[in-house]
Design an enzyme around this catalytic site. Sequence first.
Site, mmCIF file in Angstrom:
data_model
loop_
_atom_site.group_PDB
_atom_site.id
_atom_site.type_symbol
_atom_site.label_atom_id
_atom_site.label_comp_id
_atom_site.label_asym_id
_atom_site.label_seq_id
_atom_site.Cartn_x
_atom_site.Cartn_y
_atom_site.Cartn_z
ATOM 1 N N HIS A 58 -90.176 37.129 22.788
ATOM 2 C CA HIS A 58 -90.238 37.489 21.220
ATOM 3 C C HIS A 58 -90.695 36.258 20.580
ATOM 4 C CE1 HIS A 58 -86.580 39.345 23.286
ATOM 5 N NE2 HIS A 58 -86.493 40.297 22.424
ATOM 6 N N ASP A 61 -88.416 33.281 20.714
ATOM 7 C CA ASP A 61 -88.221 32.715 22.134
ATOM 8 C C ASP A 61 -88.968 31.432 22.151
ATOM 9 O OD1 ASP A 61 -86.528 34.688 22.844
ATOM 10 O OD2 ASP A 61 -87.853 35.750 23.913
ATOM 11 N N MET A 92 -96.909 41.128 27.710
ATOM 12 C CA MET A 92 -96.249 41.779 26.626
ATOM 13 C C MET A 92 -95.492 40.775 25.614
ATOM 14 S SD MET A 92 -92.814 42.481 25.613
ATOM 15 C CE MET A 92 -91.751 42.675 26.734
ATOM 16 N N GLU A 185 -88.375 50.832 22.807
ATOM 17 C CA GLU A 185 -87.533 50.674 23.554
ATOM 18 C C GLU A 185 -86.149 51.383 23.106
ATOM 19 O OE1 GLU A 185 -86.869 46.912 25.348
ATOM 20 O OE2 GLU A 185 -84.908 47.467 25.894
ATOM 21 N N LYS A 187 -81.881 52.247 23.069
ATOM 22 C CA LYS A 187 -80.531 51.877 23.494
ATOM 23 C C LYS A 187 -79.832 52.665 22.543
ATOM 24 C CE LYS A 187 -77.747 47.671 24.581
ATOM 25 N NZ LYS A 187 -77.892 46.185 24.303
ATOM 26 N N GLU A 221 -85.355 51.173 29.705
ATOM 27 C CA GLU A 221 -84.677 50.158 30.485
ATOM 28 C C GLU A 221 -83.755 50.891 31.150
ATOM 29 O OE1 GLU A 221 -83.318 46.235 28.373
ATOM 30 O OE2 GLU A 221 -81.733 46.601 29.288
ATOM 31 N N HIS A 224 -80.043 50.689 29.696
ATOM 32 C CA HIS A 224 -79.773 51.282 28.424
ATOM 33 C C HIS A 224 -79.563 53.021 28.562
ATOM 34 C CE1 HIS A 224 -82.005 47.930 26.175
ATOM 35 N NE2 HIS A 224 -80.818 47.646 26.811
ATOM 36 N N ASP A 249 -88.424 48.036 31.495
ATOM 37 C CA ASP A 249 -87.663 47.177 31.575
ATOM 38 C C ASP A 249 -86.524 47.272 32.727
ATOM 39 O OD1 ASP A 249 -86.816 45.774 28.229
ATOM 40 O OD2 ASP A 249 -88.476 45.541 29.502
ATOM 41 N N ASP A 259 -73.991 46.378 27.871
ATOM 42 C CA ASP A 259 -75.353 46.295 28.337
ATOM 43 C C ASP A 259 -75.259 44.972 29.322
ATOM 44 O OD1 ASP A 259 -78.354 45.482 26.986
ATOM 45 O OD2 ASP A 259 -77.844 46.328 28.951
ATOM 46 N N ASP A 261 -77.413 43.974 31.958
ATOM 47 C CA ASP A 261 -78.815 43.350 31.995
ATOM 48 C C ASP A 261 -78.665 42.674 33.408
ATOM 49 O OD1 ASP A 261 -79.420 42.701 28.574
ATOM 50 O OD2 ASP A 261 -79.606 44.210 29.757
ATOM 51 N N ASP A 295 -85.901 42.930 32.740
ATOM 52 C CA ASP A 295 -85.079 42.406 31.417
ATOM 53 C C ASP A 295 -83.751 42.030 31.888
ATOM 54 O OD1 ASP A 295 -84.493 43.691 28.065
ATOM 55 O OD2 ASP A 295 -84.168 41.564 29.061
#
Length: 396
Positions: A58, A61, A92, A185, A187, A221, A224, A249, A259, A261, A295
């Site tokens: 991102h 980030d 990406m 994406e 969710k 994902e 998700h 993802d 979530d 992950d 992810d």
Amino acid sequence: MTDSFDPSPAAGDRFSFGLWTVGNPGADPFGPAVRPRISPTEIVAGLSKAGAWGVNLHDNDLIPFGASAAKRDQIVADFKQALSDHNMIVPMATTNLFSHPVFRDGAFTSSDAKVRAFAVRKAMRAIELGVELNAKTVVFWGGREGVETDAARDCRDAIQWFRECLDFLCAWTKDQGWDLKFALEAKPNEPRGDIYLATTGHMLAFIETLEHSEMCGVNPETAHENMPGLSMVHAVAQAMEANKLFHIDLNAQKIGRYDQDLRFGSEDLKGAFFLVRLLEGTCNRPAYTGPRHFDAHAYRTEDVAGVWDFATGCMRTYKILAARAKAFDKDSEVQQILADNHADPDGVGSMLTSYSASNRDQLEALQLDADAMAAKGHRYERLDQLAQEYLMGVRG
Ligand code: DIG
Ligand code: MN
Ligand code: MN
């Protein structure tokens, strides 16, 4: 499995991780960070050492929100140097449209047009950063695009605003002469009570309403799709069938939970097996050619060493499942059961591929015995047991 099989990840596997994944310091809604923050350049070095091929990000980030242009340029220069030093790429890029409080009631779907404008402009800067880092795909995850109460706005307005923002960004991107893919994406919820366009299926339908739908696809994902109890395999298969699987993802999730992950394959191993089988095309179908992106993040219980155990585990599990799926699809008994179920000696299937007077007449003339067809067994118990035994390593 032969002793020679080595699941160690290599660049050719196209494994990628986001800065936010191995950089996750372990904070959660009930407790603070438990690990020191790893810097972006240290993450690049660590991922390269672990065998990854790419690192995603991102905007924030890498570049703190509100950083000066000079600070931004220095950070990007240092990051580019680390990428070069460690032979890593950025497949990406994406925009954080969910952390800053300005987005607390959405970004592209905020009822405040100024917030929508701020979000579009922030996405433009993030896309410029992605292009500078040679990213080919831009992911859009609308984490705040939703509501806790539907009194807030008419969903149709939210969908229209989402479309306007994406159409604007697609047209702006094309105006720059950039050949990028946008991957949307889905969710269903968290952080919002309900997030608009909740599943990959919703996104595929929405994409068809966009002005530049040809440059837009999906980024499904695992967690998700699994949160609402849906099949990630079916979501990805539908995206592949529509030529819209632009990114993925990979992670793991217990159904019906927040979530999580989790490390890839660490929960629904059979679901992960069939997903990898689909992506790798071992069942004699075209393979997915994009990044294998994880992810996910390590358990909060882990120290930094545990974070790298997590990253290695994601990649090893994917490679092991790819080898298991290849062996499963080479198994003659598997092939025979599938062939028996797909047999069409009279070419009946071809009558249904398109309508014509001839196909109509042939269809009407067919002698079809419903009771005889109903009596046929499919041997899926044996077929699934074979899949299980390949998964458990007692076969092939
Ligand atoms: C969460 O699943 C989202 C964000 O981490 C990011 O925007 C996207 C990128 O893969 N996934
Ligand atoms: Mn997630
Ligand atoms: Mn994601």
